[in-house]
Design a protein around this motif. Structure first.
Motif, mmCIF file in Angstrom:
data_model
loop_
_atom_site.group_PDB
_atom_site.id
_atom_site.type_symbol
_atom_site.label_atom_id
_atom_site.label_comp_id
_atom_site.label_asym_id
_atom_site.label_seq_id
_atom_site.Cartn_x
_atom_site.Cartn_y
_atom_site.Cartn_z
ATOM 1 N N GLU A 852 0.839 -1.185 0.000
ATOM 2 C CA GLU A 852 0.000 0.000 0.000
ATOM 3 C C GLU A 852 0.883 1.247 0.000
ATOM 4 N N ASP A 853 0.495 2.254 -0.798
ATOM 5 C CA ASP A 853 1.260 3.504 -0.733
ATOM 6 C C ASP A 853 0.297 4.672 -0.689
ATOM 7 N N ASN A 854 0.807 5.870 -0.410
ATOM 8 C CA ASN A 854 -0.063 7.054 -0.392
ATOM 9 C C ASN A 854 0.318 8.012 -1.523
ATOM 10 N N ASN A 875 -0.944 9.857 -16.482
ATOM 11 C CA ASN A 875 -0.409 10.986 -15.737
ATOM 12 C C ASN A 875 1.122 10.972 -15.636
ATOM 13 N N GLN A 876 1.673 9.864 -16.137
ATOM 14 C CA GLN A 876 3.133 9.766 -16.084
ATOM 15 C C GLN A 876 3.665 10.333 -17.395
ATOM 16 N N THR A 877 3.726 11.642 -17.479
ATOM 17 C CA THR A 877 3.975 12.273 -18.774
ATOM 18 C C THR A 877 5.348 11.931 -19.347
ATOM 19 N N GLY A 883 11.258 2.938 -15.983
ATOM 20 C CA GLY A 883 9.956 2.343 -16.302
ATOM 21 C C GLY A 883 9.959 1.669 -17.663
ATOM 22 N N THR A 884 9.324 0.509 -17.751
ATOM 23 C CA THR A 884 9.225 -0.173 -19.040
ATOM 24 C C THR A 884 7.782 -0.448 -19.407
ATOM 25 N N GLY A 885 6.891 -0.397 -18.418
ATOM 26 C CA GLY A 885 5.499 -0.762 -18.703
ATOM 27 C C GLY A 885 5.316 -2.262 -18.782
ATOM 28 N N GLY A 887 6.476 -4.331 -16.057
ATOM 29 C CA GLY A 887 6.558 -4.866 -14.699
ATOM 30 C C GLY A 887 5.278 -5.536 -14.233
ATOM 31 N N LEU A 888 4.152 -4.825 -14.303
ATOM 32 C CA LEU A 888 2.908 -5.397 -13.786
ATOM 33 C C LEU A 888 2.426 -6.558 -14.649
ATOM 34 N N ALA A 889 2.716 -6.473 -15.961
ATOM 35 C CA ALA A 889 2.314 -7.574 -16.842
ATOM 36 C C ALA A 889 2.983 -8.861 -16.395
HETATM 37 P P1 ADP Z 1 6.358 0.593 -15.172
HETATM 38 O O1 ADP Z 1 7.584 -0.079 -15.591
HETATM 39 O O2 ADP Z 1 5.962 1.758 -15.990
HETATM 40 O O3 ADP Z 1 6.239 0.806 -13.722
HETATM 41 P P2 ADP Z 1 4.333 -1.331 -14.625
HETATM 42 O O4 ADP Z 1 3.688 -2.373 -15.479
HETATM 43 O O5 ADP Z 1 5.015 -1.792 -13.408
HETATM 44 O O6 ADP Z 1 5.269 -0.480 -15.567
HETATM 45 O O7 ADP Z 1 3.242 -0.319 -14.218
HETATM 46 C C1 ADP Z 1 2.334 0.171 -15.188
HETATM 47 C C2 ADP Z 1 1.810 1.521 -14.785
HETATM 48 O O8 ADP Z 1 0.956 1.423 -13.664
HETATM 49 C C3 ADP Z 1 2.874 2.475 -14.308
HETATM 50 O O9 ADP Z 1 3.413 3.161 -15.391
HETATM 51 C C4 ADP Z 1 2.126 3.414 -13.386
HETATM 52 O O10 ADP Z 1 1.599 4.465 -14.105
HETATM 53 C C5 ADP Z 1 0.994 2.573 -12.856
HETATM 54 N N1 ADP Z 1 1.248 2.160 -11.479
HETATM 55 C C6 ADP Z 1 1.735 0.999 -11.076
HETATM 56 N N2 ADP Z 1 1.801 0.953 -9.698
HETATM 57 C C7 ADP Z 1 1.361 2.145 -9.251
HETATM 58 C C8 ADP Z 1 1.171 2.739 -7.953
HETATM 59 N N3 ADP Z 1 1.499 2.091 -6.820
HETATM 60 N N4 ADP Z 1 0.678 3.999 -7.877
HETATM 61 C C9 ADP Z 1 0.359 4.669 -9.013
HETATM 62 N N5 ADP Z 1 0.508 4.160 -10.269
HETATM 63 C C10 ADP Z 1 1.017 2.925 -10.384
#
Ligand code: ADP
Length: 943
Positions: A852-854, A875-877, A883-885, A887-889
């Motif tokens: 969790e973050d704020n 919003n990440q202009t 960042g690679t986009g 990570g979450l995938a």
């Molecule tokens: P990146 O390498 O850009 O972090 P991710 O797949 O990890 O790629 O994340 C995709 C996008 O999700 C990020 O670019 C960011 O905008 C958003 N994101 C991920 N985690 C958070 C978070 N804790 N708070 C806000 N935005 C987040």
């Protein structure tokens, strides 16, 4: 009022009817039908309301309160069912060319001539008194209006006689014009509709006058009536002495009468132009009944209040009230309304009865006479056709004479009040045979005949016999002691059954025997082949184009000229040629001259066709059925074709075949549905592949794009270094460092892409070991420790000691946690307010982790996209180098490979909370896990 005036208006009115009918016929000939609409159809059904309604309802209401409503409530309640029952009757009648209730019953039970004759006799005996009642109403209303004497030789009876004569002429002119009874009588229908409208308007005007002219509205009438004790009890359903059973009987009688009375069958079935008109009639007709009954109680109460002391018959209130108030023109209008009600009933009922009498009493006898030599055939048939037509005209006269005679001779002495209901009860005897015939294939001719005979006999015994008791006729003891002093044979207490009103009593016994014999005998004896075929044709008329209809036992050896002669005789040259052409259109092969099949459609009188196809005989029979009724038609065709040899086995065989066909059809439909489903699935799979392919393209495009950025910068820096050897050492070092960092980023990107690819192609493997969750968290926090400290982020960790041990790939889970943590760090603000919490809970069979973050949060729209490849929230202009986009995938892939789930809860500027749910997975093997890998995991499972 002056007699001459009334007579003048009466005949003027009848002349108007002639005009209306004539106009309708002319329009019909010009093919601009006036009657082909649901409103005329519904109005013509209102022939149900006779003079008995018009004058009698008020009379009944004055004595029995609300009881009169039963007769109209029955049809109203039944109306919604018309779409099932009446439409079925219409469909069958059209298909089989049936023109009366006698045709219908006769055709259903093997085209039985006996049954047709029986139904006809019941109708004639049951309904002639009812017609007499109408004539009496005409005479009585004349008496009331003119104040003349009611003697048989008096002006009233004379008016009635002339009116009856005029109606006979009208009926003959417009009702029995052609030998084809299937033909519609547009003139009659329109005249009847106009009469229905007139009687409604007249009754409403009168009702309005009584309620609002003589009294001050409904409340006033009812208040005044309520003040009189004798009238007050008429307000309630029971107060008038009408029991629940009697109510029920009235409802049932109304329901059956509205379907089966000959006149109702005539207007609703024979004259029906379009089945869809039923939809409107289903509510218009009940509405008519409600409206015409609106003012019955006010008029009855008004009459009792104003004229009760005079001892006038309540049936005459309708006329006496306006007369007493001095409004003779209103009385005249009312009289004409009553005349409408009486005359329309007389006309339609007489047509129906006359066709029945000719088709079922006379023709079956005549068609048995052999036709003689071929040359004389056409002439003999033409003669028969003329006889059929003339006999109908004769029957019109006969019926009306009988009715007039009944009125003049019997009606004077007998109370006619309940004649209508007794007629209804006669017609109700058809209910078992008709309903059974429509829905039960097992009903047979034997059962229907016996049931009808018994029902009719009991009807006569319980409902007609008592009316014959009186001085000079039957002794009173018949009622009190029973016929022949046998107490079980008392007409009002048959077999000792007491306590019922006479109507319910009669209906109960007649239906009991009727239904009992119908069902019993039908079950006891099997049907004949013809009955079986007809049963199938009737019952299944909607569900399928019955194969049974095509069963024909006629011989193919019948000479074609004989069949033609038959049709020519009855239909004439024009209609015969028309009919043969229509047949040839439908069955070209059946009309092909044997030698020459190339020109099958040229049917001329000189056609060289020598033998008639059995189907043509079937067709001819049906055509003739519309002219002579089903039984006579069959006998006639048999007279030229030889007996119809329809074998039981063939009917059963064909019915079975049609069942099988039906079954096969059903199977086919099922298969085609299955095929459709498969096709749909295939298409869906194809679409999915297509989409995947496209995603792959996009992915490749994005990857190459992502790779180019660092490459470009590396190349540019390298070129600068190469071109400028004298660059300052410090500068050189900075460039080299950047090149190194970009190269590193490239490597990371490539390994991430490779990693993701591995997961997507299912080639990733998990190296499962026991993983204590708290250790894992601690280690992940270690890895990002520096970043946390750089951003002055406050950390909160809660990993309870009793967390179960996960059985998972430790390195992969590390990757998940580090990913989530570094995302959280990136999201946190750099002003030292950042807070990150890492929590873990045990749950049933799983462990739940939360990071969790704020920080800046994720908009709801982006929340389901962030797990996609290369997605970086809007919003990440500026794209940060780390960042690679991806990570979450990858994170999601890893979690899913562990059969877990990952999701996020967040809102913009509200921080984000990522949840990871991981099952404990005790040795589970699933499809996502490559088998060999699962086995390896198994081997190292702690026992
Ligand atoms: P990146 O390498 O850009 O972090 P991710 O797949 O990890 O790629 O994340 C995709 C996008 O999700 C990020 O670019 C960011 O905008 C958003 N994101 C991920 N985690 C958070 C978070 N804790 N708070 C806000 N935005 C987040």
């Amino acid at each position: 009022m002056s007699k001459l005036l009334v007579i003048g208006f009466s005949f003027g009115y009848l002349a108007l009817l002639f005009g209306v009918a004539y106009a309708a016929e002319r329009r019909s000939e010009a093919r601009k039908s006036l009657v082909s609409n649901p409103y005329v159809y519904a109005l013509s059904m209102a022939v149900y309301c006779t003079a008995w309604t018009y004058y009698g309802s008020v009379g009944r209401a004055a004595h029995n309160g609300l009881q009169f409503v039963g007769i109209y409530l029955g049809p109203t309640l039944l109306a919604p069912a018309w779409w099932l029952v009446l439409r079925k009757i219409i469909r069958i009648s059209r298909q089989q060319r049936l023109t009366s209730i006698a045709d219908f019953i006769s055709a259903r039970y093997g085209k039985s001539a006996g049954l047709g004759a029986l139904v006809t006799v019941v109708c004639v005996l049951g309904i002639v008194p009812y017609i007499a009642l109408q004539i009496k109403a005409i005479a009585a209303s004349f008496v009331t209006l003119t104040g003349s004497g009611a003697g048989v030789g008096g002006p009233a009876a004379t008016t009635a006689l002339y009116t009856t004569g005029a109606l006979a002429v009208f009926t003959i002119l417009f009702g029995v014009r052609s030998v084809e009874a299937t033909e519609r009588h547009e003139g009659i229908v329109l005249a009847v509709a106009v009469e229905s409208l007139l009687k409604l308007v007249a009754f409403l005007v009168l009702g309005g006058f009584v309620t609002f002219g003589i009294f001050n509205g409904f409340t006033d009438v009812f208040d005044q009536a309520a003040a009189v004790p004798a009238l007050r009890q008429l307000f309630t359903l029971h107060g008038s002495g009408t029991s629940g059973t009697e109510w029920f009987t009235l409802l049932v009688l109304g329901m059956s009468a509205v379907l089966l009375l000959p006149r109702q069958f005539q207007v609703a079935v024979v004259e029906n132009v379009d089945e869809n008109h039923l939809r409107k009639a289903m509510w218009l007709f009940p509405l008519y009944l409600i409206i015409i009954n609106l003012f019955v109680l006010p008029i009855a109460f008004g009459g009792m209040l104003k004229l009760g002391h005079t001892g006038l018959d309540a049936d005459t209130y309708v006329l006496a009230l306006p007369l007493a108030a001095g409004h003779s023109w209103l009385a005249l209008l009312t009289y004409l309304g009553g005349l409408s009600a009486a005359s329309s009933m007389i006309i339609v009922e007489t047509i129906a009865l006359s066709v029945m009498m000719s088709n079922h009493l006379l023709m079956p006898l005549l068609v048995r006479v052999p036709a003689g030599r071929p040359e004389g055939q056409t002439r003999w048939f033409a003669y028969l056709g003329r006889v059929a037509l003339e006999s109908r005209r004769l029957a019109v006269v006969l019926v009306l004479l009988l009715a007039y005679g009944y009125y003049a001779e019997v009606g004077k002495q007998l109370p006619l009040v309940n004649t209508g209901l007794v007629s209804f009860a006669a017609v109700a005897q058809f209910v078992p045979a008709v309903l059974g015939g429509l829905y039960w294939k097992g009903g047979t001719r034997r059962g229907a005949t016996a049931g009808l005979l018994a029902g009719f006999a009991i009807w006569f015994f319980t409902l007609v016999l008592p009316t014959l008791v009186g001085p000079g006729r039957l002794p009173e003891s018949v009622l009190t002691e029973g016929v022949g002093h046998i107490s079980a044979l008392r007409p009002f207490a048959l077999f000792g059954l007491e306590g019922l009103d006479y109507l319910s009593h009669g209906l109960f016994w007649s239906w009991l025997f009727n239904i009992g014999l119908y069902v019993g005998l039908s079950l006891a004896w099997p049907p004949t082949a013809l009955e079986l075929r007809q049963a199938d044709v009737f019952v299944d008329v909607f569900t399928r184009r019955s194969l049974a209809e095509e069963i024909t036992g006629w011989q193919g050896r019948t000479p074609f000229p004989d069949v033609r002669a038959l049709l020519l005789g009855f239909l004439g040259k024009k209609r015969t040629n028309q009919a043969l052409r229509a047949f040839a259109d439908r069955f070209p092969d059946a009309m092909a001259p044997e030698a020459d099949t190339s020109s099958p459609l040229t049917i001329s009188p000189t056609n060289q066709l020598t033998t008639a196809d059995p189907r043509l005989l079937n067709y001819a029979e049906k055509l003739l059925a519309g002219t002579l009724g089903p039984a006579s038609a069959r006998m006639l065709v048999a007279s030229v074709a030889g007996a119809e040899e329809i074998s039981y086995a063939s009917v059963v065989g064909i019915l079975k075949e049609s069942q099988q066909l039906l079954e096969a059809n059903r199977q086919l439909q099922k298969q085609s549905r299955q095929l459709q489903r498969l096709t749909d699935e295939l298409r869906a799979a194809y679409d999915q592949l297509q989409a995947l392919d496209q995603r792959k393209d996009e992915f490749l495009y994005t990857v190459t794009h992502e790779l180019r950025t660092p490459l470009t910068s590396i190349r540019a820096l390298a070129e600068i270094l190469a071109d400028n050897p004298d660059l300052e050492a410090e500068e050189q070092q900075r460039f080299q460092l950047t090149i190194g960092r970009e190269a590193e980023r490239l490597t990371r990107l490539i390994s991430l892409v490779l990693d993701l690819e591995k997961f997507e192609s299912g080639q990733a493997t998990l190296d499962r070991t026991a993983v204590p969750v708290a250790d894992l968290v601690a280690e992940a926090l270690d890895a990002v420790g520096q970043l946390l400290r750089d951003k002055h982020i406050t950390l909160h960790v809660d990993t309870p000691a009793d967390l179960p041990v996960l059985y998972a790939d430790r390195d992969r889970l590390m990757q998940v946690l580090v990913n989530l943590l570094s995302n959280a760090i990136k999201a946190c603000h750099s002003d030292g307010t950042g807070r990150i919490a890492v929590l873990a809970w045990p749950a049933a069979e799983l462990v739940l982790l939360c990071v969790e973050d704020n920080g800046r949060g994720i908009s709801p729209a982006a929340q389901h996209l962030i797990f996609d490849k290369f997605f970086q929230a809007q919003n990440q202009t500026t794209r940060k180098p780390e960042g690679t986009g991806l990570g979450l995938a990858i994170t999601r892939k890893i979690v899913e490979f562990h059969h877990g789930r990952i999701w996020v809860e967040s809102a913009l500027d509200q921080g984000a909370r990522f949840f990871v749910e991981l099952p404990l997975l005790r040795g589970g093997i699933t499809q996502n896990d490559p088998k060999r890998h699962a086995e390896r995991s198994e081997a190292s499972l702690p026992q």
